[in-house]
Design a protein around this motif. Structure first.
Motif, PDB file in Angstrom:
ATOM      1  N   PRO A   1       1.001 -26.071   1.034  1.00  0.00           N
ATOM      2  CA  PRO A   1       0.500 -25.025   1.110  1.00  0.00           C
ATOM      3  C   PRO A   1      -1.072 -24.928   0.421  1.00  0.00           C
ATOM      4  O   PRO A   1      -0.889 -25.866  -0.671  1.00  0.00           O
ATOM      5  N   PRO A   2      -1.549 -24.389   1.006  1.00  0.00           N
ATOM      6  CA  PRO A   2      -3.274 -24.806   0.525  1.00  0.00           C
ATOM      7  C   PRO A   2      -2.957 -23.197  -0.953  1.00  0.00           C
ATOM      8  O   PRO A   2      -3.882 -23.830  -1.497  1.00  0.00           O
ATOM      9  N   GLU A   3      -1.377 -22.790  -1.018  1.00  0.00           N
ATOM     10  CA  GLU A   3      -1.093 -21.920  -2.557  1.00  0.00           C
ATOM     11  C   GLU A   3      -1.477 -22.815  -3.328  1.00  0.00           C
ATOM     12  O   GLU A   3      -1.509 -22.614  -4.428  1.00  0.00           O
ATOM     13  N   LEU A   4      -0.835 -23.975  -2.985  1.00  0.00           N
ATOM     14  CA  LEU A   4      -0.374 -24.402  -4.029  1.00  0.00           C
ATOM     15  C   LEU A   4      -1.429 -26.102  -4.695  1.00  0.00           C
ATOM     16  O   LEU A   4      -1.226 -26.970  -5.698  1.00  0.00           O
ATOM     17  N   GLY A   5      -2.101 -25.994  -3.638  1.00  0.00           N
ATOM     18  CA  GLY A   5      -3.738 -27.109  -4.465  1.00  0.00           C
ATOM     19  C   GLY A   5      -3.206 -28.084  -3.142  1.00  0.00           C
ATOM     20  O   GLY A   5      -2.146 -28.675  -3.368  1.00  0.00           O
ATOM     21  N   ALA A   6      -4.391 -29.037  -3.427  1.00  0.00           N
ATOM     22  CA  ALA A   6      -4.387 -30.228  -2.638  1.00  0.00           C
ATOM     23  C   ALA A   6      -3.819 -31.571  -3.410  1.00  0.00           C
ATOM     24  O   ALA A   6      -4.620 -31.738  -4.513  1.00  0.00           O
ATOM     25  N   PRO A   7      -2.825 -32.109  -3.772  1.00  0.00           N
ATOM     26  CA  PRO A   7      -2.284 -32.693  -5.060  1.00  0.00           C
ATOM     27  C   PRO A   7      -3.197 -34.282  -4.360  1.00  0.00           C
ATOM     28  O   PRO A   7      -3.252 -34.754  -2.871  1.00  0.00           O
ATOM     29  N   PRO A   8      -3.599 -34.564  -5.267  1.00  0.00           N
ATOM     30  CA  PRO A   8      -3.935 -36.116  -5.191  1.00  0.00           C
ATOM     31  C   PRO A   8      -2.180 -37.582  -4.985  1.00  0.00           C
ATOM     32  O   PRO A   8      -2.623 -37.947  -5.858  1.00  0.00           O
ATOM     33  N   GLY A   9      -3.039 -38.033  -3.525  1.00  0.00           N
ATOM     34  CA  GLY A   9      -1.558 -38.975  -3.427  1.00  0.00           C
ATOM     35  C   GLY A   9       0.125 -38.538  -3.292  1.00  0.00           C
ATOM     36  O   GLY A   9       0.941 -39.312  -3.382  1.00  0.00           O
ATOM     37  N   TYR A  10       0.176 -37.514  -3.085  1.00  0.00           N
ATOM     38  CA  TYR A  10       1.673 -36.459  -3.421  1.00  0.00           C
ATOM     39  C   TYR A  10       1.927 -35.635  -2.302  1.00  0.00           C
ATOM     40  O   TYR A  10       0.218 -35.099  -1.968  1.00  0.00           O
ATOM     41  N   SER A  11       3.328 -35.288  -2.111  1.00  0.00           N
ATOM     42  CA  SER A  11       3.159 -34.043  -1.057  1.00  0.00           C
ATOM     43  C   SER A  11       3.941 -33.068  -2.895  1.00  0.00           C
ATOM     44  O   SER A  11       5.330 -33.835  -3.178  1.00  0.00           O
ATOM     45  N   GLN A  12       3.265 -32.012  -2.309  1.00  0.00           N
ATOM     46  CA  GLN A  12       4.403 -30.477  -3.013  1.00  0.00           C
ATOM     47  C   GLN A  12       5.498 -30.537  -2.559  1.00  0.00           C
ATOM     48  O   GLN A  12       6.838 -30.578  -3.131  1.00  0.00           O
ATOM     49  N   ILE A  13       5.851 -30.748  -0.661  1.00  0.00           N
ATOM     50  CA  ILE A  13       7.569 -30.915  -0.254  1.00  0.00           C
ATOM     51  C   ILE A  13       7.725 -31.641   0.649  1.00  0.00           C
ATOM     52  O   ILE A  13       6.525 -32.162   1.365  1.00  0.00           O
ATOM     53  N   VAL A  14       8.061 -32.113   0.772  1.00  0.00           N
ATOM     54  CA  VAL A  14       8.778 -32.801   1.424  1.00  0.00           C
ATOM     55  C   VAL A  14      10.303 -32.744   2.365  1.00  0.00           C
ATOM     56  O   VAL A  14      11.308 -32.585   1.349  1.00  0.00           O
ATOM     57  N   ASP A  15      10.195 -32.724   3.008  1.00  0.00           N
ATOM     58  CA  ASP A  15      11.217 -32.164   4.129  1.00  0.00           C
ATOM     59  C   ASP A  15      12.244 -32.890   5.443  1.00  0.00           C
ATOM     60  O   ASP A  15      11.640 -33.968   6.053  1.00  0.00           O
ATOM     61  N   ILE A  16      13.316 -33.404   4.493  1.00  0.00           N
ATOM     62  CA  ILE A  16      14.108 -34.488   5.349  1.00  0.00           C
ATOM     63  C   ILE A  16      15.415 -34.069   6.269  1.00  0.00           C
ATOM     64  O   ILE A  16      15.840 -32.668   5.778  1.00  0.00           O
ATOM     65  N   ASN A  17      15.022 -34.992   7.482  1.00  0.00           N
ATOM     66  CA  ASN A  17      16.212 -34.410   8.036  1.00  0.00           C
ATOM     67  C   ASN A  17      16.475 -36.008   8.593  1.00  0.00           C
ATOM     68  O   ASN A  17      15.917 -36.901   9.417  1.00  0.00           O
ATOM     69  N   ALA A  18      17.190 -36.390   7.929  1.00  0.00           N
ATOM     70  CA  ALA A  18      18.132 -38.336   8.413  1.00  0.00           C
ATOM     71  C   ALA A  18      19.130 -38.125   7.787  1.00  0.00           C
ATOM     72  O   ALA A  18      20.261 -37.771   7.869  1.00  0.00           O
ATOM     73  N   GLY A  19      19.421 -39.417   8.726  1.00  0.00           N
ATOM     74  CA  GLY A  19      20.766 -40.073   8.726  1.00  0.00           C
ATOM     75  C   GLY A  19      21.855 -40.247   7.618  1.00  0.00           C
ATOM     76  O   GLY A  19      22.928 -40.235   6.784  1.00  0.00           O
ATOM     77  N   ARG A  20      20.594 -41.296   6.685  1.00  0.00           N
ATOM     78  CA  ARG A  20      20.933 -42.309   5.330  1.00  0.00           C
ATOM     79  C   ARG A  20      19.840 -41.502   3.975  1.00  0.00           C
ATOM     80  O   ARG A  20      18.378 -40.440   4.340  1.00  0.00           O
ATOM     81  N   ILE A  21      20.338 -41.293   3.461  1.00  0.00           N
ATOM     82  CA  ILE A  21      19.756 -40.721   2.016  1.00  0.00           C
ATOM     83  C   ILE A  21      19.774 -42.317   1.513  1.00  0.00           C
ATOM     84  O   ILE A  21      20.566 -42.026   0.886  1.00  0.00           O
ATOM     85  N   ILE A  22      18.451 -42.603   0.511  1.00  0.00           N
ATOM     86  CA  ILE A  22      18.999 -44.192  -0.676  1.00  0.00           C
ATOM     87  C   ILE A  22      18.366 -43.698  -1.454  1.00  0.00           C
ATOM     88  O   ILE A  22      16.981 -43.397  -1.830  1.00  0.00           O
ATOM     89  N   PHE A  23      18.486 -44.003  -2.836  1.00  0.00           N
ATOM     90  CA  PHE A  23      18.794 -44.004  -4.175  1.00  0.00           C
ATOM     91  C   PHE A  23      18.402 -45.411  -4.432  1.00  0.00           C
ATOM     92  O   PHE A  23      19.412 -46.268  -4.605  1.00  0.00           O
ATOM     93  N   ILE A  24      17.206 -45.160  -4.874  1.00  0.00           N
ATOM     94  CA  ILE A  24      16.679 -46.271  -5.752  1.00  0.00           C
ATOM     95  C   ILE A  24      16.929 -46.069  -7.168  1.00  0.00           C
ATOM     96  O   ILE A  24      16.094 -45.188  -7.592  1.00  0.00           O
TER      97      ILE A  24
END
Length: 154
Positions: free
Chosen positions: A30-53
């Motif tokens: 969102p522009p209100e959170l500023g443009a992050p350098p090389g990462y995302s402020q929010i990641v919305d996922i809809n997936a069959g698997r979640i992998i923890f490393i």
């Protein structure tokens, strides 16, 4: 054996979950959170698997520290190990949704970013997971300068 309980050991071979459904990974800045350098402020996922490393450090396959006095070499090894872990789970860096990065010296931030950018340079579509980066006084081994744990969606 009073006061102690038996330990159960469970070994599983190739417990990879498979799914033909491609995960939906939406990265939002969102522009209100500023443009992050090389990462995302929010990641919305809809997936069959979640992998923890688990946290990846600069160990090679034989358990030797790579780049004992060289942060850039350690960072490259950590990202290499992360890539191997993703591959073992049937994923690529494009599946990454969250990184937690531990540095022992924030003075290495620029070198961390160089290694990160190199790791993600060939990812299609471009991936920019959510990232938390913190400086810590030490990691589990005295020679480690960086550790990265990750979450991927598959």
């Amino acid at each position: 054996m009073s006061g102690s309980s038996p330990r159960m050991t469970v070994e599983m071979e190739d417990v990879r979950m498979t799914s033909n459904k491609k995960p939906s990974i939406i990265r939002i800045n969102p522009p209100e959170l500023g443009a992050p350098p090389g990462y995302s402020q929010i990641v919305d996922i809809n997936a069959g698997r979640i992998i923890f490393i688990a946290g990846q450090t600069a160990l090679d396959r034989d358990g030797n520290v790579v780049g004992k006095y060289d942060f850039a070499a350690q960072a490259a090894q950590v990202f290499s190990n992360l890539g191997l872990a993703l591959q073992a789970a049937g994923c690529t860096p494009a599946n990454l949704v969250k990184l937690t990065v531990f540095l022992t010296d924030m003075g290495n931030l620029a070198r961390y970013r160089e290694a990160r950018n190199s790791f993600f340079a060939s990812v299609t579509p471009p991936a920019a997971p959510a990232v938390t980066l913190v400086e810590v006084s030490k990691l589990y081994g005295p020679d480690f300068k960086i550790e990265i744990e990750a979450i991927a969606a598959g």
